[in-house]
Design a protein around this motif. Structure first.
Motif: not given
Lengths: 506, 506
Positions: A119-120, A122, A124, A208, A230, A233-234, A237-238, B212, B355-356, B359, B362-363
């Motif tokens: 995640i970190a 990204t 973005a 999201v 973004a 990467d979102a 993340l999901l 998340l 950091d995670a 990030a 942001t997402l």
């Protein structure tokens, strides 16, 4: 029962006068720490409040207050007539307090998991928040009508209903939804009911909400490549299975996606102005996409992030306006047309899904501030918003021209520059197709000029090297000087024998 | 090539004068629609611009502009000297435009999936945004210092850096993080570095960021039962396996959880003031929880949502202050201490994870508005925030007393009322333990008074029936009258033979 231990220890206590922490708090913390560290044990007797006050040179009342608080907390017991004792707290060896200094964390340094590190990582967040020349995607903050906005804000603060200070209705304020409906009708050809609109915390939250509501872990999502960092990467993340689809001169390459990827549940596109290449999706491609979505029951997310700013023809109407079967989710934003810190966008959805989107939003972050929604609604309904867009359109066109002129003048031997027909950035294509754009972009950045290499937007595609220059946020008077810095930095990087230096990661 | 069809059809075109849509836009839409509906086909010739202008009674220039736009879009072709023709758009039968009227959606009504319906069913949105007496969880918006806040906002608007209008730095503005560090140090006994703080869009976003980043689909999460509705539903939305843990007089029942549930990855607790029962978690229970977290490598989320308001003793320090091994994630909020529409909270985390979290934020929705962060920081650093908390503490205590007095007076035969020692609501316990609290709460609500039945917070637990009354948001002068309405409504519902009416779903 050791009667001396507590007393002896307590007399070693010292106040840190420079800590800024009140005396009583220091004493409380000190006693708690001695107990938790095991230096004072259950049953140990403390000195009397009178004695301790004298030893420490503080008032007896302060000591009594501290004892009282610690007794409430269970750290101490007071027995009338016989004194104050350490309470019967859980007998367990606590680790020492976590040191404030990160370097001394040692064994207690929390190691982020692989997932957290991913995640970190990204891109973005790359210099997110920068407003320096030539940061892409940032509007002309120097020309924002602060006074008018501030006045609208003050009016709402003065006379707005208490309800605007609370959580607000799920989905958004009716007045703002009305203003948005009129805006998208007049500017984007969209006809919708107000109850199809969900006001979101920027476009990103809309993406999201869509994913949380419509896909599950492992669902296939098609994203443009190059495309919105973004967004993809979102989706990762999901836990979506993101597939990358190239862009041809008509836009999103549907044929490629069909042949190479499993069928998608969600398709993210930027039809008005492909992000970041700037291509307008052709009418045929739009109709093919809509047909495909209807046939296969998938959803198209139309990200219409900066359609307000066009310098040649008017914009095509939104894809949503062509959608006869309710498969398009239209996402708009005020981050480009007003300012990013407003953090308001909107999602226009087929009616059946709105309740789920609004509920998902409540669970993600409650609703968007009704106060800010009201300020925005009044700014839109009194015509200020339209006037601002018109002004910015003229301004951005002239800033674009200054940028084109400056880059051709100072960096023309490195970059092919064509004026863009829409949006807030242009792409300078490196003349030498084998040059390393990361090296060039990093050199420019080191010289104090922000810009982003095109490859930061790419996943599988390898494109001709290019660099994005945003022009909207740069005052006219600074554009030429900044392009001179770009030219000098590129000369240094590309002709200065630094081709082989490995680029810094972005 | 049918030369007449286009012309004949076009002459049937009528403007809707009352639509508010400009003439040119109506004409554009009309032609697009005829083409998309198949009434005009590729190659059909349109009347000349002169002819059409005369037929429709509009200016020729308007018609020419429309033709030009539609030509750019691919709907029309112009061949010099021979006229304007329908373009070669994709030959496919488009469905009719989606009707605006929801009742006529018929086959095109989008049916939400089971997943979407489950999201929409959350009780977290129940009358969300209400500020009526006796809405729980809403602060005294009538006494909020609007003027001081507005002045701080105007100062930032006038002289703040452009950077405050953009996306802001990931994780939050340094100045606000400093103000938060000082606040939690002085009020909650927390010592942390500023770079352990992430500024979030309210506490709710902090919970989502934690999940998340630290759990995956199917991870076990322990939540208090009764407990925070939006927390447990957000965890479900993110596909966690939520296990419900009862609360005893020491707080979260760790022993129960250990014996009945698989080991958790994440444990949500409200130690200062259990939500909604109001219990303060004992020191022993806190230490046991911390020990358990360290031993099993799980995370404790400490939700400290309203610890500012205590009417008897001072608050225990936060659990985070007892945490020696970096297993506590502390979440605070300004929704109760200032106002919900501010939408700012914070997460204090062990250093390795920040950091995670930033990030992931942001997402999810980009960062929290730096403009609002700056206003809040200046409100905190100049002392206004502390003064406000002190004032509200006094005010809430007197509103609590008025509520206790009013309920005892008007509803004393139905409710057991004890003054709470902290927070912004109290629970009226139904004297008749077999009475239906849903019926009672619905009767009160129908009489125009907001309140929430205790069972809305429960999943597996069945508690003595009770009703939550929030007192913070009700002006002093209205409290007694509102309690009279409560008493009358309860008399009607509980003595009026309506026991058997099935309650409405909340």
């Amino acid at each position: 029962m050791t009667k001396q231990k507590g007393g002896a220890l307590m007399s070693t206590f010292r106040f840190a006068e420079s800590s800024g922490m009140p005396i009583y708090r220091q004493l409380e913390n000190g006693i708690r720490k001695m107990i938790l560290d095991g230096n004072l044990s259950a049953g140990d007797r403390l000195p009397s409040s009178r004695q301790l006050a004298t030893d420490l040179g503080i008032s007896r009342q302060t000591v009594k207050n501290v004892f009282e608080q610690l007794t409430i907390e269970g750290f101490l017991n007071s027995r009338r007539g016989s004194g104050t004792f350490v309470g019967d707290v859980a007998v367990m060896k606590l680790p020492p307090e976590m040191p404030r200094d990160r370097r001394r964390l040692n064994g207690y340094r929390v190691q982020p998991s692989k997932h957290a590190r991913a995640i970190a990582a990204t891109k973005a967040t790359t210099r997110l928040g920068s407003v320096a020349a030539f940061r892409p995607g940032v509007p002309a903050l120097d020309m924002f009508p602060r006074k008018a906005w501030s006045a609208a804000h003050s009016r709402v603060m003065r006379s707005g209903n208490d309800i605007l200070f609370s959580y607000g209705p799920p989905g958004g304020l009716p007045e703002l939804k009305r203003a948005i409906r009129l805006h998208v009708r007049d500017h984007r050809g969209i006809r919708c009911d107000e109850d199809q609109i969900v006001v979101t915390a920027g476009a990103q939250q809309a993406f999201v909400l869509i994913a949380l509501t419509l896909i599950k872990s492992g669902s296939v999502v098609w994203c443009e490549d190059p495309g919105h960092i973004a967004v993809r990467d979102a989706m990762r993340l999901l836990c979506a299975d993101v597939k990358h689809v190239p862009v041809d001169r008509h836009g999103f390459d549907l044929e490629y996606a069909r042949q190479r990827h499993p069928r998608a549940r969600l398709i993210f596109v930027t039809p008005s102005h492909q992000h970041p290449l700037g291509i307008t999706m052709s009418l045929n491609r739009r109709l093919e996409l809509l047909d495909s979505a209807q046939q296969h029951g998938c959803w198209i997310v139309e990200d219409d992030y900066d359609s307000e700013f066009r310098y040649a023809e008017r914009a095509l109407p939104a894809m949503q306006a062509l959608d006869g079967s309710g498969h398009v989710l239209y996402v708009g934003s005020f981050s480009k047309s007003l300012f990013p810190a407003l953090r308001i966008g909107y999602l226009i959805s087929p009616p059946g899904l709105v309740d789920a989107f609004a509920a998902a939003q409540t669970l993600l972050s409650q609703n968007v501030s009704p106060l800010q929604q009201q300020v925005l609604a009044s700014f839109m309904l009194d015509g200020s918003f339209n006037a601002h867009i018109r002004n910015m359109c003229t301004l951005y066109q002239s800033r674009r021209d200054l940028l084109v002129q400056g880059l051709r003048q100072h960096a023309g031997s490195f970059l092919d520059i064509e004026p863009c027909l829409a949006g807030m950035h242009l792409i300078g294509w490196l003349r030498d197709g084998t040059a390393n754009e990361l090296v060039a972009a990093e050199a420019i950045r080191s010289a104090g000029i922000d810009c982003l290499p095109l490859s930061i937007y790419c996943v599988e595609q390898v494109l001709r090297p290019g660099i994005l220059f945003g022009f909207a946020c740069v005052p006219d008077s600074e554009i030429n000087a900044a392009t001179r810095v770009v030219g000098a930095a590129m000369a240094d990087a590309l002709h200065g024998g630094r081709h082989n230096v490995p680029p810094r990661q972005h």
